[in-house]
Design a protein around this motif. Structure first.
Motif, PDB file in Angstrom:
ATOM      1  N   GLU B  12       0.806  -1.219   0.000  1.00 51.83           N
ATOM      2  CA  GLU B  12       0.000   0.000   0.000  1.00 51.83           C
ATOM      3  C   GLU B  12       0.848   1.284   0.000  1.00 51.83           C
ATOM      4  OE1 GLU B  12      -3.104   0.328  -0.538  1.00 51.83           O
ATOM      5  OE2 GLU B  12      -3.324   2.469  -0.049  1.00 51.83           O
ATOM      6  N   ASP B  13       1.821   1.317   0.864  1.00 52.15           N
ATOM      7  CA  ASP B  13       2.658   2.498   1.047  1.00 52.15           C
ATOM      8  C   ASP B  13       3.507   2.812  -0.202  1.00 52.15           C
ATOM      9  OD1 ASP B  13       3.663   4.558   2.621  1.00 52.15           O
ATOM     10  OD2 ASP B  13       5.402   3.355   3.191  1.00 52.15           O
ATOM     11  N   TRP B  14       3.720   1.814  -1.046  1.00 57.08           N
ATOM     12  CA  TRP B  14       4.551   1.993  -2.247  1.00 57.08           C
ATOM     13  C   TRP B  14       3.713   1.871  -3.523  1.00 57.08           C
ATOM     14  CZ3 TRP B  14       9.928   2.944  -2.370  1.00 57.08           C
ATOM     15  CH2 TRP B  14      10.537   2.996  -1.105  1.00 57.08           C
ATOM     16  N   LYS B  15       2.404   2.003  -3.349  1.00 53.85           N
ATOM     17  CA  LYS B  15       1.466   1.805  -4.436  1.00 53.85           C
ATOM     18  C   LYS B  15       1.808   2.650  -5.673  1.00 53.85           C
ATOM     19  CE  LYS B  15      -3.427   2.649  -4.976  1.00 53.85           C
ATOM     20  NZ  LYS B  15      -4.568   3.175  -4.218  1.00 53.85           N
ATOM     21  N   TYR B  16       2.238   3.878  -5.438  1.00 50.61           N
ATOM     22  CA  TYR B  16       2.500   4.794  -6.556  1.00 50.61           C
ATOM     23  C   TYR B  16       3.975   4.806  -6.967  1.00 50.61           C
ATOM     24  CZ  TYR B  16      -2.027   6.515  -4.951  1.00 50.61           C
ATOM     25  OH  TYR B  16      -3.331   6.612  -4.566  1.00 50.61           O
ATOM     26  N   SER B  17       4.766   3.980  -6.289  1.00 43.68           N
ATOM     27  CA  SER B  17       6.209   3.984  -6.557  1.00 43.68           C
ATOM     28  C   SER B  17       6.692   2.543  -6.605  1.00 43.68           C
ATOM     29  CB  SER B  17       6.953   4.748  -5.457  1.00 43.68           C
ATOM     30  OG  SER B  17       6.478   6.070  -5.397  1.00 43.68           O
TER      31      SER B  17
END
Lengths: 249, 346
Positions: B12-17
């Motif tokens: 979740e925390d790295w969803k966009y990266s």
């Protein structure tokens, strides 16, 4: 100077102006009066070139040129100025910076030399003083947090600064108390000249006590339904719009 | 080093990266220790190598890797009541560690720049003492590499952490801040901007933890994304139980200049106390059509009007930089990055 012939304008596919015809010569002040929804603001926007106002019929000729082909900035450089009913607040751009940018952009477009910061400041100061615009206002962000009266004063200051050939004032009287109204009217009257035409759009007759028009047009249902001299404004005040709008419907 | 599992978009925390998509695990494993230089040191700052025993704050997954892999790094310390200004420059990429300590009543202006020519993964510990202040300006230039930076910041009573994160994007760029307001009247004022073009990416992920009451945090970000670029803001504020009187505000705004650009703004609040003042807001849009028409109707050509409005939007993000020289340098970088960001997509 300005000739509008059988103009039809649609906004979002809906026809707002339905065959409007109007001609203004240099040196004249014309007033357009009409109830809400008659298409007054649409006319002002279409003259200034706002996107989304589609000319579906007729023509607007300004000094012999087809206005529809010109971008808003080109119209401005060619001397058209619209004092807006709701001047936009732009935080982050100071008023003075904006005035300098606009003035020089217009000059550049006309192949005139640009003015340096000092020359602009001097010019703005002298115009501001004559309109009672405090210098402090020029340092604030453009229209940001300005009162209604301050916004309208700044519109008139811009008109004085840009010296347009055709000035359109869209409901400049709305939201003004009587003192501010007089001040704004004073500013407008001072700009009356044989070379300049003005189109004053208003809902109420009150403004026309101070800016006395040469011609008055009554607008209803997207058309001019009556025209006459300054006395027509008084007649409207007495009879109300109903007298004319019945015919238009 | 053992086998590495890189964070990817399924976390979740790295969803966009999606880091796994941007760099090879073997390249990460083989990366050397990063190298820093002190571009300038003014005032009373002690510069040394990292001490054997390091303070440890909360970090993200990649920082743990940096901490395990980096063999050395700089230690900047400003002793009690002293003042200093330091310019730290990351000259070579790799895994890096650094420690910044601003002791009680001291103040430091920390300017951080990055060469960004190769993979970087750095973890920085920042300790701000009672009544101390750190002004941290991080300038990440435009590049096409993978740039990861993760800061754990502890702020004691009455301490102030003022951070300004200026990002111009890279192949994948992520800055994480983990700020813990540990004392009463501790303050974090975090702001920044991103100006992106091409296919560049910039992710700012922040967690501010109000561990005790009467602490204050402010976050304000402004993004401009052109071309096919992607700008991300994930900001979480936690107000712990009994941290009454906490005051927090988050705003993030974005302007999309490219039809294929994307801006993801995700402010988040986790409030466990009763008496708090917290607000957040986020908005992404185009340039305001009314403003654009207003300027054009006064003779300002469209491209100039657009650029005036974008500048005004971004200027708000740099006014927080107190040091005039740094502010003007940052603004020059913004000016330099804007034309590409405003370019119409091919």
């Amino acid at each position: 100077m300005l000739e509008i012939k059988n103009l039809h304008v649609a906004v979002g596919g809906k026809e707002i102006l339905k065959g409007l015809t109007l001609a203004i010569s240099a040196g004249e002040v014309h007033a357009i009066m009409g109830p809400n929804g008659s298409g007054k603001s649409t006319l002002s926007y279409v003259l200034a070139g706002r996107e989304g106002y589609e000319i579906t019929g007729g023509a607007i000729t300004y000094r012999g040129e087809n206005l529809a082909e010109l971008s808003p900035e080109k119209r401005s450089a060619k001397g058209i100025f619209l004092a807006m009913q709701y001047p936009v607040e732009i935080p982050g751009v100071t008023t003075l910076t904006f005035l300098k940018t606009a003035l020089n952009a217009q000059r550049r477009a006309r192949n005139e030399p640009e003015l340096d910061a000092l020359a602009v400041l001097k010019l703005v100061r002298s115009k501001a003083a004559s309109l009672n615009v405090p210098e402090e206002m020029l340092k604030r962000a453009l229209n940001f947090g300005f009162s209604g009266g301050e916004k309208k004063k700044l519109e008139i200051l811009q008109m004085a600064l840009f010296e347009p050939a055709l000035a359109i004032l869209d409901e400049t009287d709305s939201g003004l108390d009587i003192d501010a109204l007089k001040l704004v009217a004073d500013g407008v009257n001072r700009l009356r000249s044989p070379e300049r035409a003005m189109l004053v759009i208003t809902h109420y007759q009150r403004l026309l006590n101070f800016i006395v028009p040469d011609r008055v047009h009554v607008m209803a249902g997207g058309r001019i339904v009556a025209k006459g001299g300054k006395e027509l404004a008084l007649e409207l005040e007495a009879k109300g719009y109903g007298h004319w709008t019945k015919d238009a419907a | 080093m053992n086998a590495i599992v890189l964070p990817n978009r399924r976390i979740e925390d790295w969803k966009y990266s999606d880091l796994r998509n941007a760099v090879d695990e073997s390249a990460v494993a083989a990366a050397p220790t990063a190298a820093w230089t002190m571009a300038s040191v003014e005032g009373a700052a002690d510069i040394a190598d990292l001490p054997a025993i390091m303070p440890r704050g909360e970090h993200g997954a990649m920082a743990e890797l940096a901490i395990a892999a980096a063999k050395a790094g700089p230690y900047v310390r400003v002793a009690k009541g002293e003042r200093a200004a330091v310019h730290l420059h990351l000259v070579e990429g790799g895994h890096g560690r650094a420690l910044i300590v601003v002791e009680d009543g001291a103040s430091l202006v920390l300017r951080e720049t990055v060469r960004a020519a190769d993979f970087a993964n750095i973890a920085v510990e920042i300790v701000i003492g009672k009544g101390a202040r750190l002004d941290h300006v991080r300038h990440a230039p435009q590049h096409d590499t993978v740039q990861l930076a993760d800061y754990a910041v502890q702020v004691a009573d009455g301490g102030q952490y003022c951070a300004q994160l200026m990002n111009f994007g890279s192949k994948l760029a992520r800055t994480e801040l983990h700020v813990v307001l540990e004392g009463e009247h501790a303050e974090a004022v975090i702001g920044g901007a991103a100006v992106l073009s091409g296919t560049r990416h910039s992710d700012v992920t922040i967690h501010v933890d109000h561990a005790v009451g009467n602490s204050k945090s402010r976050q304000s970000f402004r993004y401009v994304a052109g071309g096919h670029s992607r700008a991300i803001y994930q900001g979480k504020v936690t107000v712990r139980q009994r941290a009454d009187g906490s005051d927090s505000m988050q705003t993030a705004k974005g302007i999309l200049l490219g039809e294929r650009a994307e801006i993801d703004l995700k402010p988040e609040l986790e409030i466990l106390a009763d008496d708090v003042k917290c607000a957040h807001g986020a908005a992404v849009g185009d340039l305001d059509a009314d403003s654009l028409f207003y300027l054009r109707s006064r003779g300002v050509p469209e491209s100039e009007a657009r650029s005036l409005l974008i500048r005004a939007f971004l200027e708000d993000a740099v006014t927080g930089i107190e040091d005039e020289k740094i502010r003007s340098e940052i603004w020059s970088a913004v000016e330099a990055a804007l034309p590409a960001a405003m370019e119409p997509a091919p």
